[in-house]
Motif scaffolding. Structure first.
Motif, short mmCIF file in Angstrom:
data_model
loop_
_atom_site.label_atom_id
_atom_site.label_comp_id
_atom_site.label_asym_id
_atom_site.label_seq_id
_atom_site.Cartn_x
_atom_site.Cartn_y
_atom_site.Cartn_z
N ALA A 273 0.84 -1.20 0.00
CA ALA A 273 0.00 0.00 0.00
C ALA A 273 0.87 1.24 0.00
CB ALA A 273 -0.92 -0.01 1.22
N ASN A 303 -5.54 -0.43 4.62
CA ASN A 303 -5.94 0.15 3.34
C ASN A 303 -6.77 -0.89 2.59
OD1 ASN A 303 -5.96 1.04 0.57
ND2 ASN A 303 -4.24 2.40 1.05
N GLU A 305 -8.60 -0.64 -0.10
CA GLU A 305 -8.43 -0.64 -1.55
C GLU A 305 -7.16 -1.39 -1.94
OE1 GLU A 305 -7.95 2.51 -5.30
OE2 GLU A 305 -8.36 3.25 -3.26
N ALA A 306 -6.08 -1.14 -1.19
CA ALA A 306 -4.83 -1.83 -1.47
C ALA A 306 -4.98 -3.33 -1.25
CB ALA A 306 -3.71 -1.27 -0.60
N GLU A 307 -5.75 -3.72 -0.27
CA GLU A 307 -5.95 -5.13 0.00
C GLU A 307 -6.70 -5.82 -1.14
OE1 GLU A 307 -7.65 -5.90 3.80
OE2 GLU A 307 -5.96 -5.06 4.92
N ARG A 308 -7.63 -5.09 -1.74
CA ARG A 308 -8.35 -5.66 -2.88
C ARG A 308 -7.43 -5.81 -4.09
NH1 ARG A 308 -12.58 -2.26 -0.91
NH2 ARG A 308 -11.90 -0.59 -2.31
N GLN A 309 -6.49 -4.88 -4.24
CA GLN A 309 -5.61 -4.89 -5.40
C GLN A 309 -4.38 -5.77 -5.21
OE1 GLN A 309 -4.67 -0.79 -6.16
NE2 GLN A 309 -6.75 -0.26 -6.83
N SER A 310 -3.98 -5.97 -3.98
CA SER A 310 -2.76 -6.76 -3.72
C SER A 310 -3.02 -8.23 -4.00
CB SER A 310 -2.31 -6.58 -2.27
OG SER A 310 -1.89 -5.26 -2.03
N PRO A 311 -2.22 -8.83 -4.85
CA PRO A 311 -2.39 -10.25 -5.12
C PRO A 311 -1.99 -11.08 -3.91
CG PRO A 311 -0.39 -9.46 -6.15
CD PRO A 311 -1.09 -8.25 -5.60
#
Length: 336
Positions: A273, A303, A305-311
């Motif tokens: 993030a 975060n 949003e970052a958790e959704r985007q982080s693979p």
């Protein structure tokens, strides 16, 4: 006064752990001059002995009528025999903890080190021997000259940021707002370092709570365990990290070091993030250079949003209970 052990200054006769006055007269109230004069006459007599062994035996017989058979060790010993009988005190034998992280661990690129630090255990040994322990759950990478948000941006070296240019594993402690401290660890790369943002308390929570309470208003509520070290300045307070730790070697320091966790709990994904408190640094404020353990309750700021985007990752990290929800409402400090 006579020395408590060994020979008095200037004496030529070994005392085998006793003072000469005690052996000759049974009392320490003897004239130093008389003893010195007597010792010279005895040494002249000893020179007439045929062998070193005879000289020693005559000397012992004269002083205390001690038979060579009663000696603890024979007169002649080989080096091997002597070394075998030599007892090494454990007080002078330094043994590094089995899982202590050495120089080779820190000698890796900044981003790699920031991720590798997650799940490692930080130990702070206090002056009274008490050990405070916490597991690292959140870090931030500062990449050196190219990183506009780094203290070493543009290759700038100052008295404050010198540790960032020292060998990997060097501790960098700096003040913010004039009253708080943040702890970093230098990595491979010119002027690069990793900020330690949050820890999970493992040992010494009562002491941590006292240290944190010293900076809080009287009558404030008691801090929960997850609130003790969930921020860079909070962990410095809770583990009593002083400014003088700046430029120390984390791989060899006796008061603070890192270890691998001996009780790994589970596998956990790493979330990437944006860093906290650097909004004024343009595009560098948006780069995902903050790393934390997904779902850990001691993370300072979650975060979503970052958790959704982080693979999903495959890095092993050592966690605490995974069923506790993160606390997202804690105030945080900015990196300045």
């Amino acid at each position: 006064m006579w020395p408590k052990c060994g020979c008095p200054s200037g004496s030529l006769i070994p005392t085998y752990g006793y003072s000469i006055p005690t052996l000759l007269h049974g009392s320490t109230r003897v004239s130093r001059g008389n003893v010195m004069a007597g010792s010279k006459r005895k040494m002249l007599a000893l020179t007439a002995a045929g062998t070193p062994e005879e000289a020693v035996n005559e000397q012992i017989d004269f002083i205390g009528k001690v038979s060579p058979a009663k000696l603890k060790k024979p007169i002649h010993q080989s080096e091997n025999d002597q070394s075998a009988e030599t007892e090494k005190s454990h007080y002078f034998t330094k043994k590094d903890p089995q899982h202590k992280l050495g120089e080779e661990f820190f000698n890796q690129p900044c981003i790699s080190l920031a991720k590798a630090l997650l799940g490692k255990v930080m130990i702070r040994r206090c002056a009274d021997g008490t050990e405070l322990r916490g597991r690292i759950v959140e870090t931030e990478a500062y990449l050196g000259g190219e990183d506009k948000a780094s203290h070493s941006a543009g290759g700038k070296r100052t008295e404050r940021n010198t540790a960032m240019f020292m060998k990997p594993g060097t501790i960098y402690v700096y003040p913010i707002y004039g009253i708080y401290l943040c702890m970093n660890v230098s990595s491979k790369g010119e002027g690069a370092a990793v900020l330690l943002r949050s820890l999970e308390p493992l040992q010494g929570q009562p002491v941590m709570r006292q240290l944190r309470g010293a900076r809080r208003k009287e009558g404030a509520r008691q801090l929960k365990d997850k609130e003790l070290c969930n921020g860079p300045s909070k962990l410095c307070q809770a583990l009593d990290i002083p400014r003088c730790f700046d430029r120390r070697d984390l791989a060899s320091d006796p008061e603070v070091w890192l270890e691998r966790d001996t009780n790994p709990a589970e596998l956990q994904d790493i979330v990437s993030a944006p860093r906290i408190g650097i909004e004024s640094h343009g595009e560098w404020a948006k780069k995902p250079l903050r790393f934390y353990l997904r779902g850990h309750p001691c993370v300072s700021v979650v975060n979503k949003e970052a958790e959704r985007q982080s693979p999903s990752g495959n890095v092993m990290c050592h966690l605490g209970p995974s069923d506790v929800q993160p606390d997202t409402g804690q105030p945080d400090v900015k990196r300045t």
